[in-house]
Design an enzyme around this catalytic site. Structure first.
Site, PDB file in Angstrom:
ATOM      1  N   GLU A 180       0.824  -1.215   0.000  1.00 33.69           N
ATOM      2  CA  GLU A 180       0.000   0.000   0.000  1.00 33.69           C
ATOM      3  C   GLU A 180       0.857   1.264   0.000  1.00 33.69           C
ATOM      4  O   GLU A 180       0.830   2.059   0.950  1.00 33.69           O
ATOM      5  CB  GLU A 180      -0.944   0.004   1.211  1.00 33.69           C
ATOM      6  CG  GLU A 180      -1.945  -1.124   1.165  1.00 33.69           C
ATOM      7  CD  GLU A 180      -3.026  -1.044   2.241  1.00 33.69           C
ATOM      8  OE1 GLU A 180      -4.098  -1.607   2.031  1.00 33.69           O
ATOM      9  OE2 GLU A 180      -2.789  -0.413   3.296  1.00 33.69           O
ATOM     10  N   GLU A 371      -5.609  -8.216  -1.114  1.00 32.10           N
ATOM     11  CA  GLU A 371      -6.294  -8.026   0.170  1.00 32.10           C
ATOM     12  C   GLU A 371      -7.754  -7.705  -0.086  1.00 32.10           C
ATOM     13  O   GLU A 371      -8.059  -6.842  -0.911  1.00 32.10           O
ATOM     14  CB  GLU A 371      -5.702  -6.850   0.969  1.00 32.10           C
ATOM     15  CG  GLU A 371      -4.400  -7.152   1.653  1.00 32.10           C
ATOM     16  CD  GLU A 371      -3.936  -6.013   2.555  1.00 32.10           C
ATOM     17  OE1 GLU A 371      -4.786  -5.336   3.166  1.00 32.10           O
ATOM     18  OE2 GLU A 371      -2.714  -5.808   2.629  1.00 32.10           O
TER      19      GLU A 371
HETATM   20  C1  BGP Z   1      -4.369  -2.845   4.985  1.00 23.81           C
HETATM   21  C2  BGP Z   1      -3.059  -3.424   5.404  1.00 23.81           C
HETATM   22  C3  BGP Z   1      -3.113  -4.694   6.160  1.00 23.81           C
HETATM   23  C4  BGP Z   1      -4.394  -4.934   6.933  1.00 23.81           C
HETATM   24  C5  BGP Z   1      -5.636  -4.385   6.314  1.00 23.81           C
HETATM   25  C6  BGP Z   1      -6.858  -4.368   7.208  1.00 23.81           C
HETATM   26  O1  BGP Z   1      -4.248  -1.474   5.023  1.00 23.81           O
HETATM   27  O2  BGP Z   1      -2.215  -3.650   4.298  1.00 23.81           O
HETATM   28  O3  BGP Z   1      -1.938  -4.810   6.884  1.00 23.81           O
HETATM   29  O4  BGP Z   1      -4.269  -4.883   8.263  1.00 23.81           O
HETATM   30  O5  BGP Z   1      -5.467  -3.112   5.783  1.00 23.81           O
HETATM   31  O6  BGP Z   1      -6.788  -3.274   8.064  1.00 23.81           O
HETATM   32  P1  BGP Z   1      -7.044  -3.379   9.612  1.00 23.81           P
HETATM   33  O7  BGP Z   1      -6.068  -4.373  10.112  1.00 23.81           O
HETATM   34  O8  BGP Z   1      -6.818  -2.010  10.150  1.00 23.81           O
HETATM   35  O9  BGP Z   1      -8.449  -3.827   9.770  1.00 23.81           O
END
Ligand code: BGP
Length: 473
Positions: A180, A371
């Protein structure tokens, strides 16, 4: 056939959110280790509050133990294999390989750990998908050099990539340079190890650091292609199109600006040049970003092979912003047509199809969804079983939208790795309670629990999805 025959189904994790064992086998500390759960977390992530060590009396640090993937990876990979994973996305903790970040020689124990993880994947025919850095930056590089604001980090990253490319040649084919990358503009400590100094021009620091990451990403692409022409290298962005709140031109213009802001760094990684709108905005804001001729040449010559993305929600832009809602790290205007998760992230499967189309139209490169998923509270029943129909519902709708993008719109998609295929620590909040997994991990926000793994209802559902190549949802 709904998806391509070699579609890479799987799941995704990140080192700092699952490994734990941060003091083991010579590993050094990183920014992601010292981010505590609780009220100061956000200020630290934003680079507004300097916190480069541990204060155990005041805070709890979930990364210290994670879900103990460091010791349990064999069991976890076996469960992934049972679901039929074709790929497993994981990240390398930079400070396991180079504990301080600026050493000339790597830490063999760190290299050996990932090697055995990859071999374990190969045992089951699982293709590793490796993020070189998922938000982590060795603490020493922050203390001594100021993190990615400093050009010297390009060289340290280059050494890291040289080491990984050579050591894992033949074991790893799919690489992502920075997780990201656009997060650097929103969460600079997390994205680039940046702590702001009083009075400095924060925008300038962020874009200069982003430029260093972009050059480093091109250097990585160059090295990985040179070491093994079979390697495929992708960039990675937090995606999610902005809709205009209303059809009034001012809202449409605002949405265009927000979309550009989100895509600007990917424009460079995919096309090899800074877009004019970004250069103009530097001029208008008086930002002085150091970009050399050699940098321009590198960016131009070593663009990525594919675009990878996370997608959780669409966003809304409005000229005069009204009611806001939470999202992946930053807020957006609330969309009255959508429902939201327990954390306020708006649920929009059609927005996923729209976003995939936007990216494919813009770059004409294959996409890799690395993701997607629903962060929710799971309540195991008396037998310890989690009936997560809400997660199945979210994912079925999103996979169906992705199938439409592929089948009906002709978007080329290489694979799909759901986020947090096994429950892990939340990046945004540090909570364990915010779960994404098909596999339940017995651990709570305070670090209590046996760490035992158990299959949720979605585990059996996803197995069928993979078996049928996305036909049965
Ligand atoms: C993205 C990241 C991940 C992950 C995901 C979900 O931004 O790449 O590392 O954690 O989001 O976010 P969160 O864990 O805050 O729910």
């Amino acid at each position: 056939m709904s998806f391509r025959e070699d579609f890479l189904w799987g799941g995704a994790t990140a080192a700092n959110q699952c490994e734990g064992s941060i003091f083991e086998d010579g590993r050094g500390l990183a920014n992601v280790d010292v981010v505590p759960i609780g009220k100061d977390r956000l200020q630290i992530i934003l680079g507004k509050k300097k916190h480069l060590g541990f204060d155990d009396d005041l805070y709890f640090y979930p990364a210290k133990t994670g879900i103990d993937f460091y010791h349990r990876y064999k069991e976890d990979i076996q469960l992934f294999a049972e679901m039929g994973f074709k790929t497993f996305r994981l990240s390398i903790a930079w400070s396991r390989i180079f504990p301080k970040g600026d050493e000339a020689l790597p830490n063999e124990k760190g290299l050996a750990f990932y090697e055995s993880v990859f071999l374990e994947c190969k045992k089951y025919g699982i293709e590793p998908l490796v993020t070189i850095t998922h938000f982590d930056c060795p603490i020493h590089l922050i203390e001594e050099y100021g993190g990615w604001r400093n050009r010297e980090l390009i060289g340290f990253y280059e050494t890291l990539v040289q080491t990984l490319a050579k050591r894992y040649k033949g074991l790893v084919k799919y690489w992502l340079t920075f997780n990201e990358i656009n997060m650097i503009l929103h969460a600079p400590f997390m994205g680039a190890g940046i702590v702001f100094e009083r009075g400095e021009n924060e925008e300038e620091v962020k874009y200069q650091a982003a430029h260093h990451e972009l050059v480093a990403s091109s250097v990585a692409t160059k090295i990985l292609h040179e070491v093994d022409p079979e390697n495929k290298v992708g960039c990675m962005m937090a995606a999610g199109d902005y809709y205009p709140y209303a059809c009034k031109p001012e809202d449409v213009f605002e949405a265009m600006k927000e979309n550009r802001h989100n895509l600007s760094l990917i424009d460079i990684q995919a096309r090899g040049v800074y877009p004019n709108y970004l250069l103009k905005s530097f001029e208008q804001k008086g930002l002085n970003i150091q970009i050399t001729e050699e940098d321009k040449e590198l960016l131009k010559s070593h663009t990525v092979d594919f675009i990878s993305l996370s997608y959780y929600a669409s966003r809304v832009a409005q000229a005069n912003a009204s009611e806001m809602t939470a999202g992946n790290v930053f807020e957006s205007v609330k969309n009255p047509y959508l429902e939201a998760s327990e954390w306020g992230w708006q649920i929009d499967p059609l927005g996923f199809r729209i976003t995939l189309n936007t990216l494919y139209d813009r770059y004409q490169l294959p996409l890799f969804v690395v993701e997607n998923g629903l962060g929710a509270v799971d309540q195991p029943d008396e037998a310890g079983f989690v009936k997560d129909d809400y997660r199945i519902d979210y994912m079925a709708k999103h996979i169906s939208a992705m199938r439409d993008a592929f089948e009906l719109d002709g978007v080329d998609i290489l694979g799909y790795t759901s986020w947090g295929c096994i429950d892990l620590v939340s990046a945004g909040t540090g909570e364990m309670k915010k779960r994404y997994g098909f596999i339940y991990v017995d651990r709570d926000n305070e670090g209590n629990g046996t760490l035992k793994r158990s299959r949720k209802k979605s585990f059996y559902w996803y197995k069928k999805v993979i078996e049928s190549n996305g036909e049965i949802l």
